[in-house]
Design an enzyme around this catalytic site. Structure first.
Site, PDB file in Angstrom:
ATOM      1  N   ASP A  57       0.819  -1.218   0.000  1.00  0.00           N
ATOM      2  CA  ASP A  57       0.000   0.000   0.000  1.00  0.00           C
ATOM      3  C   ASP A  57       0.852   1.267   0.000  1.00  0.00           C
ATOM      4  O   ASP A  57       2.047   1.220   0.294  1.00  0.00           O
ATOM      5  CB  ASP A  57      -0.880   0.032   1.262  1.00  0.00           C
ATOM      6  CG  ASP A  57      -2.066  -0.906   1.147  1.00  0.00           C
ATOM      7  OD1 ASP A  57      -2.489  -1.213   0.020  1.00  0.00           O
ATOM      8  OD2 ASP A  57      -2.565  -1.340   2.211  1.00  0.00           O
ATOM      9  N   TYR A 115       6.681  -9.826   6.915  1.00  0.00           N
ATOM     10  CA  TYR A 115       6.522  -8.389   7.102  1.00  0.00           C
ATOM     11  C   TYR A 115       7.014  -8.006   8.493  1.00  0.00           C
ATOM     12  O   TYR A 115       6.917  -8.799   9.436  1.00  0.00           O
ATOM     13  CB  TYR A 115       5.046  -7.978   7.003  1.00  0.00           C
ATOM     14  CG  TYR A 115       4.494  -7.986   5.607  1.00  0.00           C
ATOM     15  CD1 TYR A 115       4.548  -6.845   4.807  1.00  0.00           C
ATOM     16  CD2 TYR A 115       3.897  -9.127   5.080  1.00  0.00           C
ATOM     17  CE1 TYR A 115       4.032  -6.855   3.520  1.00  0.00           C
ATOM     18  CE2 TYR A 115       3.381  -9.143   3.789  1.00  0.00           C
ATOM     19  CZ  TYR A 115       3.447  -8.003   3.012  1.00  0.00           C
ATOM     20  OH  TYR A 115       2.940  -8.000   1.741  1.00  0.00           O
TER      21      TYR A 115
END
Lengths: 260, 260
Positions: A57, A115
């Site tokens: 994003d 992540y």
């Protein structure tokens, strides 16, 4: 024709995310895919389609995004890498470039992704926000208990329906995913990082996991609440979605055959 | 009236240095002194004159700049610190605020200052430039020998005429300064930092010291050349002036009496 696999690092601050975006009647937005594809096309002197493993994003960073493209250009590998990096802006770089199988698919062939979410905490207790790395770390006003967060993180590991941990449950595709590792490590008295590894992630999933672990860290939820939150399959059961700038795609792992 | 001593940290990237600048017929430039003085004035509701220990140049950072101001405001110290930080932009913060003697002078009372210069190196050998901390580190194309640089750094220690290490020798004021410590530390295979402590620094002195040590690191000069370069008292004898963004004012030390 030669297919190449790239490892890409970027600071997401000034990008509208990974994926190319061209709003109607307006200029294309600055995206990592767009900037990188343009650099590659200029170097190989032909149109290429760049595919990335993760559509990060806007504002999200990457140390180890993986991407691939195929070209008929015969430029030697080391020169190709140097030429691409020479045409990239300061906030994105290709850290490695290697030949890949003709059918290498960065998305479908990925086995697990990792992540990291970085948090500085204690604002309400007088801790100052991050200064020099403020673009890479989210600041929480609460003083967080990393031990409790680590226990809650461990409760997320496994194959579960993670419908509580995604923005909208569209009700068609499966929201079952496997998290193979989830750890919380205090790197100082006021800093911690959450590492999550899994076979796939729903929209906003890592940021909602981080927000839920922050609720545990500040004492509004306990590690024992995690199984209930998973079972509810209700977005409102989990914690808030944390902002993008603390998030970084660290690594995408492939099977040895595919990694070649 | 109460005088306060502040420790100030800032990322210099978007500042035109420490010192207030108001070009004729134009808007004032964005400086750390200007931004900080304005925040303090708003909080204490009176004009204050903020004095800083070091007039850092445009692009230079600080972790431990020291500044002082005097106010008639009776706001309690903790609240004053919080209120000032609440009015500062994200790239500057006051990390501490303490009462000081009425005649405390951040410039004249400073005993020694420590600067750090951060370098990433090896560009010509394929090392990629810094990405996430690129605003804080200077990138050198050369592969640097930190050991040779450390020996050269040691040769700078002492009381010398540093005329070779400043931009223009105006010939009036003394260019004699004392360096009490100068070290080079490799923090990784491609990163190093130079720490210089001294009783005072001439204009651009640390950046010219860094540039001279880089010449040693790449083999164009040897540690044995340092005494000659000092003796020449000629700017052309030393290495180039390194760019500002690798430089950071780490600490200003005062006598215990003044630090109070």
């Amino acid at each position: 024709m030669q297919r190449y696999r790239l490892t890409v690092a970027y600071e997401g601050t000034d990008f509208h995310g990974w994926q190319k975006q061209h709003p109607k009647g307006a200029a294309p937005l600055r995206t990592v895919q767009g900037v990188l594809e343009e650099a590659i096309c200029t170097v190989v002197r032909e149109a290429v389609a760049l595919v990335g493993a993760s559509r990060t994003d806007a504002g999200v960073h990457a140390e180890g995004q993986v991407a691939a493209f195929t070209t008929s250009s015969g430029i030697a590998r080391a020169r190709l890498l140097r030429a691409i990096n020479g045409r990239l802006p300061a906030d994105v770089q290709v850290s490695s470039l290697a030949p890949a199988a003709a059918d290498f698919d960065p998305i479908a062939d990925a086995v697990v992704k990792t992540y990291r979410y970085r948090i500085a905490h204690g604002g309400a207790a007088g801790v100052l926000p991050p200064l020099f790395d403020r673009r890479l770390v989210t600041f929480s006003p609460y003083t967080l208990d990393a031990g409790a967060m680590a226990r809650a993180a461990a409760a997320l590991v496994g194959t579960h329906d993670f419908a509580s941990f995604t923005r909208v449950s569209h009700g068609r595709e499966s929201t079952v995913r496997s998290i193979t590792a989830c750890t919380v490590k205090a790197t100082s008295r006021t800093r911690l990082r959450i590492d999550v590894t899994g076979d796939g992630f729903l929209y906003n999933m890592v940021r909602i996991i981080a927000g839920t672990l922050v609720e545990v860290g500040r004492g509004r939820l306990g590690p024992e609440d995690i199984p209930r939150i998973i079972a509810q399959r209700d977005r409102d059961a989990a914690g808030p979605t944390m902002p993008p700038q603390g998030l970084c795609l660290m690594k995408v792992r492939y099977t040895p055959r595919r990694a070649k």
